[in-house]
Write an enzyme that holds these catalytic residues in place. Structure first.
Site, PDB file in Angstrom:
ATOM      1  N   GLU A   1     -10.699   2.896  -7.386  1.00 41.92           N
ATOM      2  CA  GLU A   1     -11.482   2.691  -8.222  1.00 41.92           C
ATOM      3  C   GLU A   1     -11.425   4.090  -9.079  1.00 41.92           C
ATOM      4  OE1 GLU A   1     -12.460  -0.063  -9.662  1.00 41.92           O
ATOM      5  OE2 GLU A   1     -14.444  -0.066 -10.623  1.00 41.92           O
TER       6      GLU A   1
ATOM      7  N   ASP B   1       0.918  -1.133   0.034  1.00 44.06           N
ATOM      8  CA  ASP B   1      -0.096   0.069   0.034  1.00 44.06           C
ATOM      9  C   ASP B   1       0.998   1.372   0.150  1.00 44.06           C
ATOM     10  OD1 ASP B   1      -2.056   2.049   0.703  1.00 44.06           O
ATOM     11  OD2 ASP B   1      -3.290   0.309   0.872  1.00 44.06           O
TER      12      ASP B   1
ATOM     13  N   HIS C   1     -11.909 -10.504 -10.723  1.00 40.93           N
ATOM     14  CA  HIS C   1     -12.946  -9.692  -9.880  1.00 40.93           C
ATOM     15  C   HIS C   1     -13.444 -10.574  -8.805  1.00 40.93           C
ATOM     16  CE1 HIS C   1     -17.089  -7.761  -9.829  1.00 40.93           C
ATOM     17  NE2 HIS C   1     -16.277  -7.108  -9.123  1.00 40.93           N
TER      18      HIS C   1
ATOM     19  N   SER D   1     -14.276  -3.171 -10.353  1.00 38.20           N
ATOM     20  CA  SER D   1     -15.670  -3.558 -10.504  1.00 38.20           C
ATOM     21  C   SER D   1     -16.323  -2.814 -11.493  1.00 38.20           C
ATOM     22  CB  SER D   1     -16.242  -3.245  -9.081  1.00 38.20           C
ATOM     23  OG  SER D   1     -15.898  -2.223  -8.579  1.00 38.20           O
TER      24      SER D   1
HETATM   25  P1  NAD Z   1     -10.464   0.683  -0.435  1.00 41.86           P
HETATM   26  O1  NAD Z   1     -10.465   2.149  -0.575  1.00 41.86           O
HETATM   27  O2  NAD Z   1     -11.157   0.104   0.699  1.00 41.86           O
HETATM   28  O3  NAD Z   1      -9.135   0.119  -0.858  1.00 41.86           O
HETATM   29  C1  NAD Z   1      -8.173   0.894  -1.627  1.00 41.86           C
HETATM   30  C2  NAD Z   1      -6.665   0.772  -1.104  1.00 41.86           C
HETATM   31  O4  NAD Z   1      -5.862   1.143  -2.148  1.00 41.86           O
HETATM   32  C3  NAD Z   1      -6.417   1.574   0.133  1.00 41.86           C
HETATM   33  O5  NAD Z   1      -5.948   0.957   1.194  1.00 41.86           O
HETATM   34  C4  NAD Z   1      -5.367   2.661  -0.401  1.00 41.86           C
HETATM   35  O6  NAD Z   1      -4.564   3.172   0.505  1.00 41.86           O
HETATM   36  C5  NAD Z   1      -4.665   1.973  -1.579  1.00 41.86           C
HETATM   37  N1  NAD Z   1      -4.169   2.715  -2.531  1.00 41.86           N
HETATM   38  C6  NAD Z   1      -4.718   3.886  -3.318  1.00 41.86           C
HETATM   39  N2  NAD Z   1      -3.412   4.229  -4.025  1.00 41.86           N
HETATM   40  C7  NAD Z   1      -2.556   3.350  -3.968  1.00 41.86           C
HETATM   41  C8  NAD Z   1      -1.298   3.344  -4.620  1.00 41.86           C
HETATM   42  N3  NAD Z   1      -0.900   4.270  -5.514  1.00 41.86           N
HETATM   43  N4  NAD Z   1      -0.333   2.325  -4.348  1.00 41.86           N
HETATM   44  C9  NAD Z   1      -0.824   1.473  -3.399  1.00 41.86           C
HETATM   45  N5  NAD Z   1      -1.849   1.550  -2.738  1.00 41.86           N
HETATM   46  C10 NAD Z   1      -2.877   2.247  -3.101  1.00 41.86           C
HETATM   47  O7  NAD Z   1     -11.239   0.158  -1.669  1.00 41.86           O
HETATM   48  P2  NAD Z   1     -11.806  -1.247  -2.092  1.00 41.86           P
HETATM   49  O8  NAD Z   1     -13.232  -1.226  -1.643  1.00 41.86           O
HETATM   50  O9  NAD Z   1     -10.819  -2.213  -1.534  1.00 41.86           O
HETATM   51  O10 NAD Z   1     -11.603  -1.323  -3.693  1.00 41.86           O
HETATM   52  C11 NAD Z   1     -10.663  -1.418  -4.416  1.00 41.86           C
HETATM   53  C12 NAD Z   1     -10.735  -2.003  -5.515  1.00 41.86           C
HETATM   54  O11 NAD Z   1     -11.808  -3.390  -5.635  1.00 41.86           O
HETATM   55  C13 NAD Z   1     -11.575  -0.918  -6.607  1.00 41.86           C
HETATM   56  O12 NAD Z   1     -11.076  -0.956  -7.706  1.00 41.86           O
HETATM   57  C14 NAD Z   1     -13.062  -1.511  -6.527  1.00 41.86           C
HETATM   58  O13 NAD Z   1     -13.670  -1.179  -7.551  1.00 41.86           O
HETATM   59  C15 NAD Z   1     -12.702  -3.017  -6.430  1.00 41.86           C
HETATM   60  N6  NAD Z   1     -13.915  -3.869  -5.791  1.00 41.86           N
HETATM   61  C16 NAD Z   1     -14.629  -3.417  -4.853  1.00 41.86           C
HETATM   62  C17 NAD Z   1     -15.620  -4.367  -4.364  1.00 41.86           C
HETATM   63  C18 NAD Z   1     -16.060  -3.967  -2.660  1.00 41.86           C
HETATM   64  O14 NAD Z   1     -17.391  -4.411  -2.600  1.00 41.86           O
HETATM   65  N7  NAD Z   1     -15.437  -2.887  -2.158  1.00 41.86           N
HETATM   66  C19 NAD Z   1     -15.685  -5.421  -4.838  1.00 41.86           C
HETATM   67  C20 NAD Z   1     -15.308  -5.967  -5.963  1.00 41.86           C
HETATM   68  C21 NAD Z   1     -14.069  -4.954  -6.474  1.00 41.86           C
END
Ligand code: NAD
Length: 737
Positions: free
Chosen positions: A415, A356, A463, A442
């Protein structure tokens, strides 16, 4: 006599040790040949004066997984053929085939010599039913030993004596609970329920079983003794009066009458306990024959048993790519999803580097795994050592250089296209050329994201669904340039973490989310029409959805829905979104600050525990309400199921999903599409495209053009084909017309 699947060794005490060990199979399963051999062994040991008793065990790590799917497929194929040629005789033939196992177990039970089942590992379905027919049962004291009758989960029920022996060994309430949920039991629980006699150290399992015979185990089951009484009391007794009215109420609450298999369990136990044992077995056989012929059994067996196994075994994997043995996997983004992905990867024994932006965020991601492990240890699901070993595989980091040497890197950062671009470039700088980069996005199409990659052939979508540790489905998305190697590696990864993959082509929302959006949108339509919110939620559950659409939207978060709607307008234009939906979501989020479960305020209110969530009372004031009595619940149910199924047909028409097995399995595992239907496509095939088309037309007239039948539905309605026929999967499992 030599057997193909068994060895039989008789010791000096005259105890025949029957060891089941099928060649070329990792797990013992029942086939016709296995049953023929068991019958031959029963005949031979019964006739041999030197044999005093039989111990039945397995030569594999597990005992047995139950029936082989080819046997079930065979039964459906036989039915289809018989119905075509000799309809009158078809049911009788099925009745005989359905009873084969049951009467063989009864033969063992009444052969006059004691049989003991030595259960050394997982013992499911017909294998547990065989064990219950043995006069003695010993299980190894090991965490891997699980016993259960899970048939209800694939639309049928324990039809080889299970519904009769379990309630004669334990009280009817526990018996019903075990069989209607299909849950599995530890040896300790099975012993406490009276289903097994002893628990032995694994090394002493067979010796303990033999000792039971040497100690004079009687070759007569309790229910074959005079004066036998069921441990939970008779049906017509004070205990029965307490149990039975409640039992049918609970079943109704849990299944909404959608599962003939579950209902048959109740009927078999209720009727069977009032009958002599052999008659009771016959009653069970009749119900079993009936249930086997229902569309629910057919759909569930096909999707949740046959297709799921085929997909798990890599039905879509390019065969000519060598399998990957993962030495290291990278996860970038240690947030909600990334933390979960790291956990399931480490759980599969694969080292993970979790990156991260800073160490604090990376450590926080790892803490998620520590949390799951802690809960697992508290619940006795895992040991501290196993938990520690799992955690030792996760290396938190803020340095991309630590990804060097990874076979696969999965990105789960915000995202946001720009952030994803920066991350892709930074990761590719340290990756070896053969490594694969995957995005967990997503919503963002993979082909677009792959433009940021130097090697779009090695770029793919993987995904996950949340919560990652619980959701069994993974959607693999192929970008335009994704190559076979990336697909094979993604599938190898999903197999390693023991989840079920579906492979889809690239589009906005892919497959699952497109269908889910349709489900939630229909709930918005209903709210706007003034359907009472509680009716919306209840109708969805009555249709078989595990979670109501408003509740689901709260889990997803309303502000996320708002973002998705806005993004769709920005990318595709105003027409892409129903303006009434945008207004509704804006009102919820911007005017009322209702973001969903995450801020305790969504379509529901979430008061502090132990109080339960309840629908937000003000929701009713947003739109003039219809009278509940004026709303047809059946139509609400249809609108949900047909709306989702239509979206599934659109994805097939567009070539996003290319295999109906994946559309079906994906719909059940991804968002719980009424499992009794066998999935969104089986739902249509079961009623026939013509009937489906007609229903769509009626709904389109009354509720909007989004219900207009798709071209492919119209074509199939005309040709009389099913989706499985059209897409070349009709041979997977044949159903009688
Ligand atoms: P989140 O905000 O909980 O986590 C994102 C993480 O990415 C954070 O910890 C952030 O610090 C980190 N981050 C941001 N920029 C970064 C970088 N340059 N280098 C390293 N780390 C970095 O988000 P999430 O809900 O875990 O979603 C993440 C991805 O998964 C998105 O693309 C989302 O669309 C996808 N997704 C989410 C879900 C859901 O239910 N939340 C389901 C399927 C897919």
């Amino acid at each position: 006599m030599a057997y193909k699947n068994f060895t039989v060794e008789t010791d000096n005490d005259g105890i025949a040790l029957v060891t089941w060990d099928m060649p070329d199979k990792s797990m013992n399963v029942f086939t016709m040949e296995v049953m023929d051999e068991i019958e031959a062994i029963c005949d031979a040991t019964t006739a041999d004066d030197k044999v005093k008793g039989v111990v039945f065990t397995s030569g594999k790590k597990t005992f047995s997984g139950g029936a082989d799917l080819t046997m079930l497929k065979g039964m459906f194929a036989m039915m289809a053929e018989e119905k075509a040629t000799d309809a009158g005789n078809a049911t009788k033939k099925l009745f005989d085939a359905a009873g084969r196992m049951s009467w063989l177990w009864r033969k063992i039970e009444t052969c006059g010599k004691p049989w003991v089942s030595a259960i050394n590992g997982t013992c499911m379905g017909g294998a547990l039913e065989l064990s219950l027919a043995c006069h003695g049962r010993v299980a190894a004291d090991d965490k891997s030993v699980k016993m259960g009758l899970p048939e209800v989960k694939v639309g049928i029920f324990p039809g080889a004596g299970g519904t009769q022996r379990v309630p004669r060994l334990t009280n009817a309430q526990d018996a019903l609970q075990m069989m209607t949920t299909g849950s599995s039991l530890s040896p300790q629980r099975a012993k406490a329920m009276g289903l097994i006699h002893e628990i032995a150290e694994p090394k002493k399992l067979v010796a303990t079983a033999k000792k039971m015979i040497k100690d004079g185990l009687k070759p007569v089951q309790p229910w074959d003794e005079k004066g036998f009484k069921a441990p939970g009391g008779a049906v017509w007794s004070p205990q029965g009066a307490q149990l039975w009215p409640a039992a049918s109420g609970i079943l109704r609450r849990e299944t909404n009458g959608n599962y003939p298999g579950a209902l048959a369990i109740l009927k078999c136990v209720f009727e069977g306990l009032q009958l002599p044992f052999d008659t009771a077995l016959k009653v069970e056989q009749r119900y079993f024959t009936h249930v086997l012929q229902t569309p629910e059994a057919f759909g569930m067996i096909r999707s949740l048993f046959v297709s799921m196994q085929e997909l798990n075994k890599g039905a879509r994997r390019p065969a000519d790519v060598k399998p990957t043995k993962f030495k290291k996997i990278g996860v970038v983004g240690a947030g909600f999803m990334g933390a979960g992905i790291a956990y399931v990867t480490a759980k599969a024994g694969i080292p993970v580097v979790l990156v991260d932006r800073d160490m604090e965020a990376a450590e926080k991601g790892k803490a998620h795994s520590a949390d799951i492990v802690k809960k697992g240890v508290q619940k006795g699901k895992t040991t501290q050592e196993e938990g520690d070993a799992l955690l030792s595989l996760i290396t938190p980091s803020s340095d991309y250089a630590d990804l060097d040497g990874a076979d696969l890197v999965i990105e789960a950062v915000f995202e946001d296209r720009d952030i994803k671009k920066t991350v892709t470039e930074a990761v590719e700088d340290v990756l070896k050329p053969a490594a694969v980069f995957a995005s967990n996005t997503s919503t963002l199409p993979i082909t677009g994201l792959a433009k940021n990659s130097k090697r779009p052939k090695n770029f793919i979508g993987i995904h996950f669904f949340s919560p990652v540790d619980k959701m069994m489905l993974v959607e693999i998305i192929l970008g335009k340039k994704t190559g076979d190697k990336a697909l094979a590696m993604a599938l190898d990864y999903v197999a390693a973490i023991k989840k079920t993959p579906i492979v889809v082509n690239d589009t906005r929302g892919f497959y699952v989310n497109r269908c889910v959006l349709g489900y939630m949108n229909e709930a918005y339509n209903m709210l706007i029409e003034g359907v009472p919110p509680a009716m919306i939620e209840n109708a969805a559950k009555m249709a078989g959805m595990p979670v109501g659409p408003l509740s689901l939207n709260d889990e997803v978060a309303l502000d996320l829905s708002q973002k998705i709607l806005k993004a769709a307008i920005a990318d595709l234009g105003e027409k892409a979104v129903d303006p009434r939906h945008m207004d509704l979501v804006n009102t919820m989020v911007d005017k009322h600050g209702r973001f969903g479960r995450k801020n305790g305020k969504g379509f529901y209110d979430y008061p502090a525990k132990p109080a339960k969530k309840h629908l937000w009372p003000e929701l009713k004031t947003l739109f003039p309400q219809q009278k509940a009595d004026d709303v047809d619940v059946e139509v609400l149910k249809q609108r949900f199921l047909i709306g989702i199924a239509l979206e599934a047909t659109r994805t097939m028409e567009e070539g996003i999903v290319t295999d109906p097995r994946e559309a079906d399995v994906g719909s059940i595992l991804g968002f719980g599409f009424a499992p009794y239907t066998g999935g969104a496509i089986s739902y249509i095939d079961a009623m026939g495209a013509a009937k489906f088309e007609e229903l769509c037309k009626t709904l389109a007239k009354n509720y909007g053009k989004h219900f207009k039948p798709t071209r492919i539905v119209q074509e199939l309605a005309k040709s009389g084909e099913t989706f499985y026929q059209r897409f070349g999967q009709e041979e997977a499992v044949k159903q009688a017309a």
